[in-house]
Design a protein around this motif. Structure first.
Motif, PDB file in Angstrom:
ATOM      1  N   LEU A  51       0.855  -1.183   0.000  1.00  0.00           N
ATOM      2  CA  LEU A  51       0.000   0.000   0.000  1.00  0.00           C
ATOM      3  C   LEU A  51       0.893   1.236   0.000  1.00  0.00           C
ATOM      4  CD1 LEU A  51      -2.203  -1.216   2.970  1.00  0.00           C
ATOM      5  CD2 LEU A  51      -2.729  -1.487   0.552  1.00  0.00           C
ATOM      6  N   TYR A  52       0.369   2.344  -0.491  1.00  0.00           N
ATOM      7  CA  TYR A  52       1.116   3.603  -0.501  1.00  0.00           C
ATOM      8  C   TYR A  52       0.280   4.664   0.194  1.00  0.00           C
ATOM      9  CZ  TYR A  52       3.890   1.261  -4.037  1.00  0.00           C
ATOM     10  OH  TYR A  52       4.672   0.370  -4.712  1.00  0.00           O
ATOM     11  N   PHE A  53       0.919   5.474   1.049  1.00  0.00           N
ATOM     12  CA  PHE A  53       0.214   6.484   1.821  1.00  0.00           C
ATOM     13  C   PHE A  53       0.931   7.821   1.793  1.00  0.00           C
ATOM     14  CE2 PHE A  53      -1.230   2.567   3.793  1.00  0.00           C
ATOM     15  CZ  PHE A  53      -2.579   2.802   3.950  1.00  0.00           C
ATOM     16  N   TYR A  54       0.124   8.870   1.844  1.00  0.00           N
ATOM     17  CA  TYR A  54       0.597  10.225   2.114  1.00  0.00           C
ATOM     18  C   TYR A  54      -0.094  10.686   3.388  1.00  0.00           C
ATOM     19  CZ  TYR A  54       2.249  10.546  -2.726  1.00  0.00           C
ATOM     20  OH  TYR A  54       2.900  10.346  -3.916  1.00  0.00           O
ATOM     21  N   ASN A  55       0.605  11.402   4.260  1.00  0.00           N
ATOM     22  CA  ASN A  55      -0.080  11.967   5.416  1.00  0.00           C
ATOM     23  C   ASN A  55      -0.827  13.222   4.968  1.00  0.00           C
ATOM     24  OD1 ASN A  55       1.643  14.280   5.570  1.00  0.00           O
ATOM     25  ND2 ASN A  55       3.117  13.131   6.805  1.00  0.00           N
ATOM     26  N   ASP A  56      -1.649  13.793   5.833  1.00  0.00           N
ATOM     27  CA  ASP A  56      -2.480  14.942   5.459  1.00  0.00           C
ATOM     28  C   ASP A  56      -1.652  16.123   4.967  1.00  0.00           C
ATOM     29  OD1 ASP A  56      -4.844  13.646   5.974  1.00  0.00           O
ATOM     30  OD2 ASP A  56      -5.099  14.498   7.971  1.00  0.00           O
ATOM     31  N   HIS A  57      -0.554  16.401   5.649  1.00  0.00           N
ATOM     32  CA  HIS A  57       0.310  17.525   5.251  1.00  0.00           C
ATOM     33  C   HIS A  57       0.889  17.298   3.853  1.00  0.00           C
ATOM     34  CE1 HIS A  57       3.124  20.832   5.566  1.00  0.00           C
ATOM     35  NE2 HIS A  57       4.104  19.997   5.258  1.00  0.00           N
ATOM     36  N   GLU A  58       1.390  16.095   3.599  1.00  0.00           N
ATOM     37  CA  GLU A  58       1.941  15.775   2.277  1.00  0.00           C
ATOM     38  C   GLU A  58       0.867  15.895   1.197  1.00  0.00           C
ATOM     39  OE1 GLU A  58       5.354  12.497   3.513  1.00  0.00           O
ATOM     40  OE2 GLU A  58       3.269  11.864   3.311  1.00  0.00           O
ATOM     41  N   TRP A  59      -0.342  15.383   1.479  1.00  0.00           N
ATOM     42  CA  TRP A  59      -1.411  15.427   0.484  1.00  0.00           C
ATOM     43  C   TRP A  59      -1.831  16.872   0.198  1.00  0.00           C
ATOM     44  CZ3 TRP A  59      -2.585  12.571  -3.269  1.00  0.00           C
ATOM     45  CH2 TRP A  59      -3.789  12.733  -3.956  1.00  0.00           C
ATOM     46  N   ASP A  60      -1.904  17.714   1.238  1.00  0.00           N
ATOM     47  CA  ASP A  60      -2.235  19.130   1.029  1.00  0.00           C
ATOM     48  C   ASP A  60      -1.206  19.801   0.121  1.00  0.00           C
ATOM     49  OD1 ASP A  60      -4.515  18.957   2.559  1.00  0.00           O
ATOM     50  OD2 ASP A  60      -3.588  19.805   4.361  1.00  0.00           O
ATOM     51  N   GLU A  61       0.078  19.476   0.298  1.00  0.00           N
ATOM     52  CA  GLU A  61       1.119  20.032  -0.566  1.00  0.00           C
ATOM     53  C   GLU A  61       0.966  19.539  -2.004  1.00  0.00           C
ATOM     54  OE1 GLU A  61       5.013  19.319   1.003  1.00  0.00           O
ATOM     55  OE2 GLU A  61       4.703  20.653   2.713  1.00  0.00           O
ATOM     56  N   ILE A 120       6.037  -0.604   7.937  1.00  0.00           N
ATOM     57  CA  ILE A 120       6.237   0.719   7.348  1.00  0.00           C
ATOM     58  C   ILE A 120       7.687   0.818   6.883  1.00  0.00           C
ATOM     59  CG2 ILE A 120       6.024   3.213   7.716  1.00  0.00           C
ATOM     60  CD1 ILE A 120       3.423   1.572   8.316  1.00  0.00           C
ATOM     61  N   PHE A 121       7.862   1.194   5.614  1.00  0.00           N
ATOM     62  CA  PHE A 121       9.195   1.334   5.026  1.00  0.00           C
ATOM     63  C   PHE A 121       9.492   2.799   4.745  1.00  0.00           C
ATOM     64  CE2 PHE A 121       7.780  -2.893   4.025  1.00  0.00           C
ATOM     65  CZ  PHE A 121       8.910  -3.673   4.138  1.00  0.00           C
ATOM     66  N   GLU A 122      10.752   3.177   4.899  1.00  0.00           N
ATOM     67  CA  GLU A 122      11.209   4.506   4.547  1.00  0.00           C
ATOM     68  C   GLU A 122      11.810   4.427   3.154  1.00  0.00           C
ATOM     69  OE1 GLU A 122      12.944   7.650   7.602  1.00  0.00           O
ATOM     70  OE2 GLU A 122      14.427   6.173   6.989  1.00  0.00           O
ATOM     71  N   ASN A 123      11.738   5.504   2.386  1.00  0.00           N
ATOM     72  CA  ASN A 123      12.271   5.496   1.022  1.00  0.00           C
ATOM     73  C   ASN A 123      13.702   4.969   0.987  1.00  0.00           C
ATOM     74  OD1 ASN A 123       9.918   6.535   0.050  1.00  0.00           O
ATOM     75  ND2 ASN A 123      10.642   8.637   0.000  1.00  0.00           N
ATOM     76  N   GLY A 124      13.925   3.985   0.160  1.00  0.00           N
ATOM     77  CA  GLY A 124      15.268   3.441  -0.017  1.00  0.00           C
ATOM     78  C   GLY A 124      15.652   2.346   0.955  1.00  0.00           C
ATOM     79  N   THR A 164       4.759   6.965   1.342  1.00  0.00           N
ATOM     80  CA  THR A 164       5.211   5.991   2.329  1.00  0.00           C
ATOM     81  C   THR A 164       4.771   4.610   1.859  1.00  0.00           C
ATOM     82  OG1 THR A 164       5.023   7.603   4.108  1.00  0.00           O
ATOM     83  CG2 THR A 164       5.026   5.275   4.747  1.00  0.00           C
ATOM     84  N   ASP A 165       5.671   3.677   1.890  1.00  0.00           N
ATOM     85  CA  ASP A 165       5.416   2.310   1.448  1.00  0.00           C
ATOM     86  C   ASP A 165       5.034   1.476   2.669  1.00  0.00           C
ATOM     87  OD1 ASP A 165       5.324   0.024  -0.102  1.00  0.00           O
ATOM     88  OD2 ASP A 165       7.486  -0.144  -0.352  1.00  0.00           O
ATOM     89  N   VAL A 166       3.868   0.837   2.622  1.00  0.00           N
ATOM     90  CA  VAL A 166       3.358   0.026   3.728  1.00  0.00           C
ATOM     91  C   VAL A 166       2.981  -1.346   3.188  1.00  0.00           C
ATOM     92  CG1 VAL A 166       1.559  -0.182   5.489  1.00  0.00           C
ATOM     93  CG2 VAL A 166       2.438   2.078   4.866  1.00  0.00           C
ATOM     94  N   TRP A 167       3.424  -2.385   3.878  1.00  0.00           N
ATOM     95  CA  TRP A 167       3.029  -3.742   3.522  1.00  0.00           C
ATOM     96  C   TRP A 167       2.098  -4.248   4.614  1.00  0.00           C
ATOM     97  CZ3 TRP A 167       7.065  -7.382   0.965  1.00  0.00           C
ATOM     98  CH2 TRP A 167       7.650  -6.736  -0.126  1.00  0.00           C
ATOM     99  N   ARG A 168       0.991  -4.892   4.201  1.00  0.00           N
ATOM    100  CA  ARG A 168       0.010  -5.430   5.140  1.00  0.00           C
ATOM    101  C   ARG A 168      -0.095  -6.934   4.942  1.00  0.00           C
ATOM    102  NH1 ARG A 168      -5.519  -3.094   4.014  1.00  0.00           N
ATOM    103  NH2 ARG A 168      -5.250  -4.431   2.204  1.00  0.00           N
ATOM    104  N   CYS A 169       0.074  -7.664   6.019  1.00  0.00           N
ATOM    105  CA  CYS A 169      -0.038  -9.124   5.967  1.00  0.00           C
ATOM    106  C   CYS A 169      -1.515  -9.514   5.871  1.00  0.00           C
ATOM    107  CB  CYS A 169       0.581  -9.740   7.216  1.00  0.00           C
ATOM    108  SG  CYS A 169       0.418 -11.544   7.277  1.00  0.00           S
ATOM    109  N   PRO A 170      -1.884 -10.326   4.880  1.00  0.00           N
ATOM    110  CA  PRO A 170      -3.283 -10.730   4.751  1.00  0.00           C
ATOM    111  C   PRO A 170      -3.723 -11.726   5.823  1.00  0.00           C
ATOM    112  CG  PRO A 170      -1.959 -11.827   3.093  1.00  0.00           C
ATOM    113  CD  PRO A 170      -1.055 -10.858   3.801  1.00  0.00           C
ATOM    114  N   LYS A 171      -2.762 -12.362   6.480  1.00  0.00           N
ATOM    115  CA  LYS A 171      -3.100 -13.370   7.488  1.00  0.00           C
ATOM    116  C   LYS A 171      -3.340 -12.740   8.862  1.00  0.00           C
ATOM    117  CE  LYS A 171      -1.369 -17.725   9.397  1.00  0.00           C
ATOM    118  NZ  LYS A 171      -0.242 -18.674   9.357  1.00  0.00           N
ATOM    119  N   CYS A 172      -2.395 -11.943   9.361  1.00  0.00           N
ATOM    120  CA  CYS A 172      -2.502 -11.383  10.714  1.00  0.00           C
ATOM    121  C   CYS A 172      -2.793  -9.881  10.717  1.00  0.00           C
ATOM    122  CB  CYS A 172      -1.229 -11.656  11.505  1.00  0.00           C
ATOM    123  SG  CYS A 172       0.214 -10.710  10.948  1.00  0.00           S
ATOM    124  N   GLU A 173      -2.778  -9.251   9.549  1.00  0.00           N
ATOM    125  CA  GLU A 173      -3.027  -7.827   9.353  1.00  0.00           C
ATOM    126  C   GLU A 173      -1.953  -6.928   9.976  1.00  0.00           C
ATOM    127  OE1 GLU A 173      -7.036  -6.588  10.071  1.00  0.00           O
ATOM    128  OE2 GLU A 173      -7.859  -8.280   8.971  1.00  0.00           O
TER     129      GLU A 173
END
Length: 82
Positions: free
Chosen positions: A27-37, A66-70, A53-62
């Motif tokens: 999944l990919y996310f922007y926080n509110d401040h980033e999205w406003d920009e 959270i990954f940082e760029n690079g 922000t790169d986020v991976w979600r486990c389908p088994k345990c949810e």
């Protein structure tokens, strides 16, 4: 394509599932401040968008990773409370 093992034992992989156009792991996310920009830029051209922000979600345990760029390793891990 990357993969990792979740703490619950599930193998997570960001490759597109066979026969579909998407995967449910990455999944990919922007926080509110980033999205406003981004909205303030005026042009929604994907080449001009900052990296989300790169986020991976486990389908088994949810559990969420959270990954940082690079970074190949997650910087934070969140698990549901029981």
């Amino acid at each position: 394509m990357a993969s990792m093992k979740c703490r619950c034992g599930e193998i997570l992989c960001n490759a597109t599932n066979e026969g579909t156009d998407s995967n449910d792991i990455q999944l990919y996310f922007y926080n509110d401040h980033e999205w406003d920009e981004i909205i303030g830029m005026g042009v929604m051209d994907t080449f001009n968008l900052p990296s989300p922000t790169d986020v991976w979600r486990c389908p088994k345990c949810e559990r969420m990773y959270i990954f940082e760029n690079g970074n190949n390793a997650p910087i934070k891990t969140y698990a549901l409370e029981t």
